[in-house]
Design an enzyme around this catalytic site. Sequence first.
Site, short mmCIF file in Angstrom:
data_model
loop_
_atom_site.label_atom_id
_atom_site.label_comp_id
_atom_site.label_asym_id
_atom_site.label_seq_id
_atom_site.Cartn_x
_atom_site.Cartn_y
_atom_site.Cartn_z
N LYS A 40 0.86 -1.19 0.00
CA LYS A 40 0.00 0.00 0.00
C LYS A 40 0.89 1.24 0.00
O LYS A 40 1.93 1.26 0.68
CB LYS A 40 -0.90 -0.03 1.24
CG LYS A 40 -2.00 1.05 1.25
CD LYS A 40 -2.95 0.85 2.44
CE LYS A 40 -4.06 1.89 2.46
NZ LYS A 40 -5.01 1.67 3.57
N SER B 152 -9.96 1.72 2.51
CA SER B 152 -9.05 2.52 1.70
C SER B 152 -7.99 1.72 0.97
O SER B 152 -7.38 2.22 0.03
CB SER B 152 -8.34 3.54 2.60
OG SER B 152 -7.50 2.87 3.52
N SER C 191 -10.26 -0.76 6.64
CA SER C 191 -9.64 -0.52 5.33
C SER C 191 -8.92 -1.71 4.72
O SER C 191 -8.50 -1.64 3.56
CB SER C 191 -8.66 0.66 5.42
OG SER C 191 -9.37 1.87 5.42
#
Lengths: 480, 482
Positions: B74, B149, B173
């Site tokens: 990420k 997210s 997330s």
Amino acid sequence: MSPHEPTLPDEWELVVGLEVHVELATRTKLFCGCANEFSTDPNTNVCPVCLGLPGSLPVMNGKAVDYAMKLGRALGCEVHGSVMARKNYFYPDMAKDYQTTQYDKPTSMDGELVLSDGAVVGIERAHIEEDAGKTTHIGGGGRINDAMFSLVDYNRAGVPLVEVVSRPDIRTIDHAKAYVNELRDILLAIEVSDAKMEEGSMRVDANVSVRPVGSEELRTRCELKNINSVRSMGRAIEYEAQRHVDLYNSGEAPRQETRHWDEDGGRSTPGRSKEDADDYRYFQEPDLVPLEPSAADVAAIDASLPVLPAARRARLADLSGVGPDVLSTVVERGQDGLALDAIEAGADADKVLTRLQNDVAVDDWSNLTPPLLAALIRMETSGELTATQAKQVLSDMVESGGDPATIASGRGFEAMESNELEGLVDQLIADNPDEWIRFTSGDDGEQKKMQGFFTGQIMKATNGQADGRAIAQLLAAKGS
Amino acid sequence: MSARSIAADVASGARSAASVLDEHLARVREREEEIHAFNLVTEEKARSQADAVDAAVAAGDPVGPLAGVPLALKDNMCTRGIPTTCSSKILEGWRPPYDATVVSRLADAGAVFVGKTNLDEFAMGSSTENSAFGPTRNPLDTGRVPGGSSGGSAAAVAANFAPLAIGSDTGGSIRQPAAFCGIVGMKPTYGAVSRYGLIAFGSSLDQFGPFATDVADAAALYDVIAGHDPLDSTSITDFTPNAVDHLSRGVQGLRVGVVRELSGGAGSVEGLSADVLARTNEAVEALAAAGAIVEEVSVPSATLGLSAYYIVAPAEASSNLARYDGVRYGLRVDAPTTGEMNTATRTAGFGAEVKRRIMLGTYALSAGYYDAFYGKALKVRTMMLRDFASVYENFDVLITPTAPTTAFPFGERSSDPMTMYVNDVCTIPSNLTGHPGISVPFGVGDDGLPVGVQVLAPALADGLTFQVAAVLEAAANAGGAT
């Protein structure tokens, strides 16, 4: 205490509280492994943590916590569990745009500082926090508002500090000075900071207000910053207090604000407006865990504390009749151990202490052992050496060691027989009849002056070997 | 192909890490333009890592448990020398001078980093629509969001750009995008995985965690990244991850609670769709069939989680994001004074959702509002901890849906923050309590898109979440889910 105390007009009383930032002398910074050393080239002593880079996290320096607790206990504070908090505000030298500090749960609370004259100043709290970087404004006179640009050095960012906050218990400038001196002595005694105001490792902000004598109210205060010596602090407080009195007398009142002390101009000027900076949105620092010292941890801190300056002065005071200034000086220099041992060895306590204060103002007195000092003082009190001779012998002892008897005979010092001295005094009176009349019939000042004259003449004639007290006694006897 | 068979093949020399990487990069070339899982494909870095693994194998040197396994990171994980943006214009071009602890551990384990994945800006969002660099599309239906997210990481795994990915989970997330993309995603116990190098959103809530196509791969990845880190003061000491050991333990005799308030029972939060609730019930039945003792349980404060979260997380964010001021790194928009430069930089650099949360958080912490908002949210948090602790006296794990619905179409919720925030209602409680949670696919919804079921467990029982998820996965594969 200084004999000259600048004072406010009679009807006004000074109210001062001091906030002192102390840099802890740890090897590394508060939250990272960078050296606690910021005199190197700008931005060389930095890492992701003290630069507040995204993703970095603080790790508490255990030594800094120990030092802070030590200071807390030395100030008689309660030391208990504490939490770190974030104080949020934007400033370019604040790498994270928040300062990691302590807010509602500081390490140390509710202590006191006993000044050298016995006065007591309450300590509200002493909390741990990180220092910011250093901003240098270029152009425009070095002030932020007019600067062309600014340079930031983060070497100092993350240096461990303890902020010691006093209660507003200080009523005179001399006490404010004594407070700072005493705090410095404690810091040096417990070895947690080098406490040098001139170098910024001890920084004093003064909260100053005034009130009518007899009133218990606390009126609007101003916080004075940029004070960089004890002397400068005295001037700043005096100026600020008078400014407040002038405002009140002209029907106005001071505004609560931070003011900048201008040492060269001898005045304070308004600093950063507090209007929009008051809400720091404190909250508990989620990146650090609460500090929870056990009772055993606190007991270990207590056991590690040396005897503090106030107690050391008290010990000397019990044995002697000298004033607080002498006690302070001797303790501050760390000569109290030597003094105690010399007194123990039979030397006159007052004489030991005054000789140390007046004549051993040096960094290295290691040649002076307690038995040798005691021997010297005994020679002086027995009249074997005059005061002047004792002073010279002591100087030799400090310089190159050796016992006082050998040094005295090496210098040819032998106390003068009293009949020999009396002869000299008679001769001098006969040679100076006018001065003698002024001595016998003048007022106190005149008498004192003439005593100085006769003593000086005799010292000159004897190469300083005469005993000043014996001369005074002879003069007094002959004049009465 | 699973990460563990890749690692086994690479370690034995049956396949080269370089060829494994080539296969995955080929798929990236094929579909990345459409999916936009990555902010940056780090092909060069990946090739050098793959070559190093192959060289070690050739030399007979020992290799790590993830040898040659492609992995996506990420883009809120600090990677030394590699741009790290948090999908924000304010950090565009910034190259961290250090690696996150998790990144170092993965590199040491032999993983091959294929790229930095897209996210909602600063991990604030549930659809990856809030990225400054454009949204990520759900590989299963490109008209729908991948969740967020960590939408880029979930999409990368679902599109088989990499069998493994790392996400971060502040309010769901990892778990919600795992559910939307039909893969496994797990949020560890707070403190189980180091946050050092995780660019903070809500510091007391954030955790890195694994994405994988199956439970066993997720467990293997978890075991690599979890464990104490002295650089993170909130990292748990004396903690040895052993998720893989839990995989085959089954659920015989395990006490499983179905949280009424998060599963459509009495007093439940609204908006949980019928198909999701049906799959959740089937999952519970599957656990009962496998020997678990199943019961409905009430955790009243669970419904307060959403409100508390949307105070606590923005409050911490308002402080964490203060440092993006244009002074030291990232974007700077010049202006006459420092204050004006700060404002101009932040105005241009942050997106609308980030600004919204900074304002929410600033307000919640302000003098005069602190007690009513932040102070109260902390009390809710304490209450939730107490409620869950008492429930866990009688239950080993709890079951809820992961998200209220399956993946939704683009734009459906982005105009109304409140309907977007409700997405996190089932996942948020475990962030507030610091407990572990896993999302495992269990059948599909009426729209044919995957449904995720969530397994929750008390602090440090991370292994247990994998243990139960493995049973659910087996049941789903055996046709237990419709």
